[in-house]
Motif scaffolding. Structure first.
Motif, PDB file in Angstrom:
ATOM      1  N   GLU A 316       3.978 -59.424 -31.865  1.00 50.19           N
ATOM      2  CA  GLU A 316       4.072 -60.322 -30.704  1.00 50.19           C
ATOM      3  C   GLU A 316       3.396 -59.701 -29.487  1.00 50.19           C
ATOM      4  N   GLY A 317       3.580 -58.413 -29.340  1.00 54.24           N
ATOM      5  CA  GLY A 317       2.967 -57.690 -28.214  1.00 54.24           C
ATOM      6  C   GLY A 317       1.453 -57.812 -28.259  1.00 54.24           C
ATOM      7  N   ILE A 318       0.895 -57.653 -29.455  1.00 52.65           N
ATOM      8  CA  ILE A 318      -0.561 -57.764 -29.607  1.00 52.65           C
ATOM      9  C   ILE A 318      -1.015 -59.170 -29.204  1.00 52.65           C
ATOM     10  N   PHE A 328      -9.482 -55.044 -20.995  1.00 48.17           N
ATOM     11  CA  PHE A 328      -8.971 -53.688 -21.166  1.00 48.17           C
ATOM     12  C   PHE A 328     -10.118 -52.739 -21.499  1.00 48.17           C
ATOM     13  N   GLU A 329      -9.935 -51.497 -21.125  1.00 47.27           N
ATOM     14  CA  GLU A 329     -10.962 -50.502 -21.441  1.00 47.27           C
ATOM     15  C   GLU A 329     -11.047 -50.313 -22.965  1.00 47.27           C
ATOM     16  N   PHE A 330      -9.869 -50.260 -23.624  1.00 47.30           N
ATOM     17  CA  PHE A 330      -9.835 -50.114 -25.081  1.00 47.30           C
ATOM     18  C   PHE A 330      -9.501 -51.468 -25.708  1.00 47.30           C
ATOM     19  N   PRO A 331     -10.244 -51.878 -26.754  1.00 44.95           N
ATOM     20  CA  PRO A 331     -10.033 -53.200 -27.340  1.00 44.95           C
ATOM     21  C   PRO A 331      -8.652 -53.341 -27.980  1.00 44.95           C
ATOM     22  N   VAL A 336      -4.109 -51.550 -33.886  1.00 44.52           N
ATOM     23  CA  VAL A 336      -4.519 -50.526 -32.912  1.00 44.52           C
ATOM     24  C   VAL A 336      -3.296 -49.764 -32.385  1.00 44.52           C
ATOM     25  N   ASP A 337      -3.504 -48.480 -32.135  1.00 41.27           N
ATOM     26  CA  ASP A 337      -2.483 -47.660 -31.497  1.00 41.27           C
ATOM     27  C   ASP A 337      -2.595 -47.958 -30.001  1.00 41.27           C
ATOM     28  N   LEU A 338      -1.553 -48.524 -29.422  1.00 40.68           N
ATOM     29  CA  LEU A 338      -1.668 -49.006 -28.043  1.00 40.68           C
ATOM     30  C   LEU A 338      -1.998 -47.875 -27.067  1.00 40.68           C
ATOM     31  N   LYS A 362       2.410 -49.365 -40.208  1.00 41.25           N
ATOM     32  CA  LYS A 362       2.807 -48.052 -40.729  1.00 41.25           C
ATOM     33  C   LYS A 362       1.712 -47.008 -40.552  1.00 41.25           C
ATOM     34  N   GLU A 363       0.462 -47.438 -40.550  1.00 40.82           N
ATOM     35  CA  GLU A 363      -0.661 -46.481 -40.455  1.00 40.82           C
ATOM     36  C   GLU A 363      -0.646 -45.682 -39.153  1.00 40.82           C
TER      37      GLU A 363
END
Ligand code: 4AD
Ligand code: MG
Length: 465
Positions: A316-318, A328-331, A336-338, A362-363
């Motif tokens: 949901e956050g994504i 955002f600077e990072f996509p 993705v690791d936030l 999990k990754e």
């Protein structure tokens, strides 16, 4: 000097009515001295409170010669009557009758002369900065928070469990460990394969400083029920940010029979307790920091205590981040690791509240987290805070031996047999989390940089003292 029992400045100012009209004995360091030909005023601080005690020296009694050594930073011992003050800014003052100078502080050399030194400058003289108002406030709050941590868990029946600082396992699997060795680095023993022969090292194997006490903590929890650790942890990540230290303190509770919801409830209650404790017991210091550094600090602290944290799955956050329309600077994409900018968008702009983000892919999480039914996400929970980002990281643990072994093998982890024994013998659902103590101190003091909330910060290219 007469034999009078010394009173601390906190005690004197906190109970002034009891001491007014009596002779008192005080000791401390001179913060400032000002005055005229007839009278000199010294602001004395002894570390027990942010407040200073005004000492009045009548120049008919004390000569210039006697007062010459009473300069900013010098340490003195004074006796005299505590009287109601005539001047503004303090309710009582000491009319000095006796003076003893313990140690002078040459004004040409003592670096803390003027008020308002920059925090960057103070970081360069970190060995002296506890003598400043700002840093002594931070240190008193830090102490109160440490005490609150122990009180909270003790009152709940948790046991303080000591996990090792020197370890042979990498809990977070991030490979950011400092090695501990007594081998001669100029002449390393090598095996036939050309690799270093650690059997010749102090412990007969490769050892490091711990990044987390969790794995050993789980052994405690699966015996004592509920435990917590509170100790230093070490991470050799090359992170030069205002949120990272190479040596930081972490609190890690671990609870048998707790599911992820219980874990979230505990984390929220714990953090609110610590903040309330500081508001109640460090009112003067928080008021000082609010006045000089961060006007919104008291409001921000109260706000966190009074509001429920948002609980939101990562997926949901994504979606929220993708739909935010923000550059955002990072996509942003699922998996993705936030980054800190993403976490802070959710907390500061979207919800305007602390957020507990759960069920991460999990990754991007550690091997020990419990796999969800979807086979893709794990029962992780990160508590995200305004201005700080991640303040707590935790999870429900994988209690199934089969699933955990599978994950350990997938990741090629070795030497984990002792850990897997918790799942082999009487395994139970259990959960825990880690709170970065300096990030909590950062939040409660309103400071901007984590290097300013620990007495002797360690970060890349810095290991002073
Ligand atoms: O999220 P982390 O890496 O989690 C663990 O270590 C788990 N073993 C905790 C557990 O479940 N028992 O770290 C936990 C917290 C972070 O949320 C952050 O507040 C803090 O530790 N932290 C740091 N603080 C300062 N400097 C660093 N380099 C930090 N790395 C993590
Ligand atoms: Mg984390």
């Amino acid at each position: 000097m007469k034999k009078i029992r010394r009173t601390t400045i906190a005690e004197l100012l906190g109970n002034a009515e009891k001491y007014v009209g009596t002779e008192v004995d005080v000791k401390g360091w001179v913060r400032t001295r000002r005055g005229n030909k007839h009278v000199q005023f010294v602001a004395l601080n002894d570390g027990t409170t942010i407040k200073t005690l005004q000492i009045v020296f009548d120049l008919e009694k004390f000569s210039d010669e006697q007062l010459k050594a009473v300069t900013t930073g010098s340490s003195i011992h004074v006796q005299g009557e505590l009287v109601a003050s005539q001047g503004k800014g303090q309710s009582v003052e000491v009319q000095a009758a006796e003076l003893e100078v313990y140690g002078t502080a040459n004004p040409e050399k003592f670096p803390l002369q003027k008020k308002g030194h920059s925090l960057e400058f103070l970081r360069e003289i970190a060995h002296l900065r506890p003598r400043t108002n700002y840093f002594s406030s931070v240190l008193r709050i830090r102490h109160a928070l440490a005490y609150a941590v122990h009180k909270f868990f003790n009152d709940k029946g948790f046991y303080y469990f000591h996990t090792p600082l020197i370890t042979a396992s990498d809990c977070e699997g991030a490979g950011a460990m400092f090695q501990v060795t007594t081998l001669n680095l100029e002449d390393l023993p090598k095996g036939e394969d050309g690799k270093v022969d650690y059997s010749a090292d102090f412990f007969g194997k490769q050892a490091s400083l711990t990044v987390s006490g969790q794995l050993e903590g789980e052994l405690g929890a699966t015996a004592l029920g509920c435990i917590y650790t509170f100790g230093p942890t070490f991470r050799a990540e090359n992170s030069n940010t205002p949120r990272h230290l190479s040596e930081f303190w972490m609190i890690e509770p671990e609870m048998a029979f707790y599911e992820i919801e219980d874990n979230m409830d505990l984390a929220e209650e714990f953090i609110k307790y610590c903040i309330s404790y500081a508001l109640e017991h460090c009112a003067d210091d928080i008021a000082f920091l609010a006045e000089h550094f961060d006007k919104e600090l008291p409001e921000r602290l109260k706000f966190v205590i009074e509001n429920d944290f948002v609980r939101l799955p990562y997926t949901e956050g994504i979606k929220i981040l993708e739909q935010s329309g923000k550059k955002f600077e990072f996509p942003v994409y699922w998996g993705v690791d936030l980054a800190s900018e993403h976490e802070r968008y959710l907390v500061e702009e979207h919800f305007k509240k602390p957020v507990i983000l759960t069920d991460y892919p999990k990754e991007i999480k550690a091997f020990y987290m419990k796999l969800n039914e979807d086979g893709k996400t794990v029962r992780a929970m990160d508590v995200l805070f305004p201005k700080i980002g991640e303040i707590i990281g935790g999870s429900q643990r994988e209690e199934s031996l089969e699933k955990l072994e599978k994950r350990v093998n997938e990741l090629g982890l070795t030497g984990m047999d002792w850990y897997l024994d918790t799942r082999r013998f009487g395994t139970v659902p259990h959960s825990g989390f880690g709170l970065g103590f300096e990030r909590l101190v950062l939040f409660v003091t309103g400071m901007q940089n984590i290097r300013d909330v620990i007495p002797f910060p360690r970060y890349p290219n810095n290991c002073e003292y």
